[in-house]
Scaffold this motif. Structure first.
Motif, PDB file in Angstrom:
ATOM      1  N   PHE A 287      74.049  -7.201 -32.305  1.00  0.00           N
ATOM      2  CA  PHE A 287      72.868  -6.346 -32.327  1.00  0.00           C
ATOM      3  C   PHE A 287      72.962  -5.288 -31.238  1.00  0.00           C
ATOM      4  O   PHE A 287      73.498  -5.529 -30.153  1.00  0.00           O
ATOM      5  CB  PHE A 287      71.604  -7.176 -32.110  1.00  0.00           C
ATOM      6  N   SER A 288      72.416  -4.125 -31.522  1.00  0.00           N
ATOM      7  CA  SER A 288      72.277  -3.095 -30.490  1.00  0.00           C
ATOM      8  C   SER A 288      71.224  -3.537 -29.499  1.00  0.00           C
ATOM      9  O   SER A 288      70.456  -4.484 -29.744  1.00  0.00           O
ATOM     10  CB  SER A 288      71.874  -1.757 -31.119  1.00  0.00           C
ATOM     11  N   ALA A 289      71.155  -2.862 -28.364  1.00  0.00           N
ATOM     12  CA  ALA A 289      70.214  -3.260 -27.307  1.00  0.00           C
ATOM     13  C   ALA A 289      68.765  -3.185 -27.777  1.00  0.00           C
ATOM     14  O   ALA A 289      67.926  -3.980 -27.339  1.00  0.00           O
ATOM     15  CB  ALA A 289      70.428  -2.383 -26.081  1.00  0.00           C
ATOM     16  N   ASP A 290      68.453  -2.247 -28.667  1.00  0.00           N
ATOM     17  CA  ASP A 290      67.073  -2.129 -29.152  1.00  0.00           C
ATOM     18  C   ASP A 290      66.817  -2.947 -30.410  1.00  0.00           C
ATOM     19  O   ASP A 290      65.701  -2.958 -30.947  1.00  0.00           O
ATOM     20  CB  ASP A 290      66.710  -0.660 -29.408  1.00  0.00           C
ATOM     21  N   GLY A 291      67.839  -3.629 -30.916  1.00  0.00           N
ATOM     22  CA  GLY A 291      67.671  -4.494 -32.072  1.00  0.00           C
ATOM     23  C   GLY A 291      67.591  -3.778 -33.402  1.00  0.00           C
ATOM     24  O   GLY A 291      67.401  -4.423 -34.444  1.00  0.00           O
ATOM     25  N   GLN A 292      67.769  -2.450 -33.417  1.00  0.00           N
ATOM     26  CA  GLN A 292      67.607  -1.684 -34.652  1.00  0.00           C
ATOM     27  C   GLN A 292      68.915  -1.473 -35.409  1.00  0.00           C
ATOM     28  O   GLN A 292      68.903  -1.067 -36.568  1.00  0.00           O
ATOM     29  CB  GLN A 292      66.985  -0.319 -34.329  1.00  0.00           C
ATOM     30  N   SER A 293      70.026  -1.731 -34.751  1.00  0.00           N
ATOM     31  CA  SER A 293      71.334  -1.516 -35.377  1.00  0.00           C
ATOM     32  C   SER A 293      72.220  -2.734 -35.168  1.00  0.00           C
ATOM     33  O   SER A 293      71.946  -3.576 -34.300  1.00  0.00           O
ATOM     34  CB  SER A 293      72.030  -0.284 -34.792  1.00  0.00           C
ATOM     35  N   ILE A 294      73.287  -2.805 -35.949  1.00  0.00           N
ATOM     36  CA  ILE A 294      74.297  -3.845 -35.782  1.00  0.00           C
ATOM     37  C   ILE A 294      75.665  -3.179 -35.676  1.00  0.00           C
ATOM     38  O   ILE A 294      76.039  -2.344 -36.510  1.00  0.00           O
ATOM     39  CB  ILE A 294      74.289  -4.833 -36.964  1.00  0.00           C
ATOM     40  N   TYR A 295      76.389  -3.505 -34.632  1.00  0.00           N
ATOM     41  CA  TYR A 295      77.789  -3.116 -34.497  1.00  0.00           C
ATOM     42  C   TYR A 295      78.626  -4.246 -35.093  1.00  0.00           C
ATOM     43  O   TYR A 295      78.283  -5.431 -34.943  1.00  0.00           O
ATOM     44  CB  TYR A 295      78.155  -2.914 -33.031  1.00  0.00           C
ATOM     45  N   PHE A 296      79.716  -3.899 -35.751  1.00  0.00           N
ATOM     46  CA  PHE A 296      80.545  -4.932 -36.369  1.00  0.00           C
ATOM     47  C   PHE A 296      81.960  -4.414 -36.557  1.00  0.00           C
ATOM     48  O   PHE A 296      82.229  -3.208 -36.437  1.00  0.00           O
ATOM     49  CB  PHE A 296      79.949  -5.380 -37.700  1.00  0.00           C
ATOM     50  N   THR A 297      82.865  -5.330 -36.845  1.00  0.00           N
ATOM     51  CA  THR A 297      84.256  -4.995 -37.105  1.00  0.00           C
ATOM     52  C   THR A 297      84.496  -5.012 -38.606  1.00  0.00           C
ATOM     53  O   THR A 297      84.062  -5.938 -39.300  1.00  0.00           O
ATOM     54  CB  THR A 297      85.198  -5.996 -36.420  1.00  0.00           C
ATOM     55  N   SER A 298      85.195  -3.997 -39.111  1.00  0.00           N
ATOM     56  CA  SER A 298      85.491  -3.921 -40.537  1.00  0.00           C
ATOM     57  C   SER A 298      86.862  -3.282 -40.751  1.00  0.00           C
ATOM     58  O   SER A 298      87.279  -2.420 -39.971  1.00  0.00           O
ATOM     59  CB  SER A 298      84.425  -3.097 -41.262  1.00  0.00           C
ATOM     60  N   ASP A 299      87.518  -3.713 -41.839  1.00  0.00           N
ATOM     61  CA  ASP A 299      88.794  -3.094 -42.202  1.00  0.00           C
ATOM     62  C   ASP A 299      88.630  -2.143 -43.389  1.00  0.00           C
ATOM     63  O   ASP A 299      89.593  -1.823 -44.082  1.00  0.00           O
ATOM     64  CB  ASP A 299      89.849  -4.156 -42.501  1.00  0.00           C
TER      65      ASP A 299
END
Length: 423
Positions: A287-299
């Motif tokens: 989760f991002s610090a503000d909870g509004q986004s998600i960072y993730f790994t993708s191929d």
């Protein structure tokens, strides 16, 4: 994508640790200093010999480890109300730390300290604590945190804990320690792997993946009551739990429909909903610090890269562009920095990126880094690495100047995570 399916991070928190015995001692090696060290005189606390912990030594060690301070030994200053600040200024100290320790009739210890500025010729801070014998060391860490914050403007992280997994053969041990590597305690022992632990924001629970059912299952465990809740036991792989900032949700990576994708579940179980929808592998959500986004790994672009998308799903924006292999995103608490592992010239190394400018910096000289974890104040990163064929933990400041290496006498140590601030 070896590390995408082998997500490394570790757990644990404060509640159940008091009854657990210490098993292995971490050895901490320090190198490097900050660019502008603040000279601070630290006095031996009056009557601290009555305490089971030499509190002034804890403070000195903490401040030195940070790389931000040049510590001057001030000897013993018995009269903390009459400190000659001008004399200490002439000796090169910008600030002076003094204190006292008194043992109460109930066996607790009154720990009092003052921080004084020789530049302003005034008191900067004062802190009084009543500590049980087993928490006198914590009292020292809290004083060091106060000194760090008052003199740098940034909250200290000495009164936090780290956690990690040690492995000897088929024995997996989850251990926790103070941020300085002391006070090591066993939290969990298993003959099956335990991976990808993730702290709840309040430090009372942990989500993790256990293979005790001969398949990866995601649990949340209350660290005080030890009650466990199954968060995901779907067909295929259940991996990579990560808490939302408010502690109400957990992002996970599931392969229930084929390729691994990102889902969000309630932290109490249930409510599972799919967030990502690609033909590639989407994993390692954060989760991002503000909870509004998600960072993730993708191929999805051909090789593993880090992306960001809304917690409600939709289009994803690529974040990393340098190098063909970037994994294990971790976001600082202020949301400004991204730590990740990048493969360059065959080496897996720790990088940090300023998200506003996109500028990145390599923080490691090793060749097999894994599992970065930001300190709660965002100024240091804990990670797993390999040096001389031996797995160890390392800590580096985000400017790359201050480095620590943490090892144990036998076995491998890996999958570290930095816990939240202790209350």
């Amino acid at each position: 994508m070896r590390t995408m399916k082998k997500l490394n991070t570790v757990l644990l928190s404060a509640g159940l640790l008091a009854a657990l015995s210490a098993q292995a001692q971490l050895r901490v090696e320090i190198s490097g200093v900050g660019s502008n060290q603040i000279p601070v005189a630290v006095a031996t606390f009056a009557d601290e010999s009555v305490s089971p912990t030499q509190i002034s030594k804890v403070i000195k060690t903490d401040l030195e480890r940070s790389g931000a301070f040049k510590v001057i030994d001030a000897g013993t200053i018995a009269d903390v109300n009459n400190v000659d600040l001008s004399a200490w200024k002439s000796k090169g100290a910008d600030a002076v730390v003094v204190g006292t320790v008194q043992k109460a009739a109930d066996g607790t210890f009154a720990v009092r300290y003052k921080l004084m500025s020789t530049v302003q010729n005034s008191k900067l801070s004062q802190l009084d604590q009543q500590a049980a014998p087993q928490f006198t060391r914590l009292a020292g860490h809290k004083i060091a945190d106060d000194v760090y914050e008052k003199l740098t403007g940034v909250r200290g992280i000495f009164a936090t804990r780290i956690a990690y997994v040690t492995q000897q053969g088929r024995s997996f041990r989850l251990e926790v320690a103070d941020a300085d590597g002391e006070n090591v305690q066993l939290a969990l022992s298993s003959n099956e792997p335990i991976i990808s632990p993730s702290w709840s924001p309040d430090g009372t629970k942990v989500a993790y993946v256990s293979f005790e059912q001969k398949k990866p299952v995601i649990y949340v465990q209350n660290l005080v009551t030890r009650q466990r809740t199954v968060i995901a036991n779907e067909k295929g792989s259940n991996s990579a739990p990560a808490w939302s900032p408010d502690g109400s949700k957990i992002a996970v990576a599931l392969s229930k429909t084929g390729n691994t994708q990102i889902y969000i579940a309630n932290a109490t179980g249930g409510g599972l909903r799919r967030v990502s929808n690609s033909t590639g592998i989407d994993t390692e959500p954060q989760f991002s610090a503000d909870g509004q986004s998600i960072y993730f790994t993708s191929d999805r672009s051909g090789g593993p890269q880090i992306y960001r998308m809304s917690v409600n799903g939709g289009d994803a924006q690529r974040v990393t562009f340098s190098g063909s292999y970037n994994i294990s995103p971790r976001i600082s608490s202020d949301g400004k920095s991204l730590a990740y592992i990048s493969r360059r010239s065959g080496n897996f190394q720790l990088y940090v990126m300023d998200l506003a400018s996109g500028q990145e910096q390599r923080l490691s000289d090793n060749t097999n880094d894994q599992a970065p974890s930001f300190a709660p104040n965002g100024k240091y990163i804990l990670y797993s690495t390999e040096s001389g064929g031996r797995k160890a933990l390392a800590v580096v400041s985000v400017d790359g100047r201050v480095k620590q290496r943490l090892t144990i006498q036998a076995g491998a140590i890996k999958e570290p995570t930095w816990g939240p601030f202790m209350k």
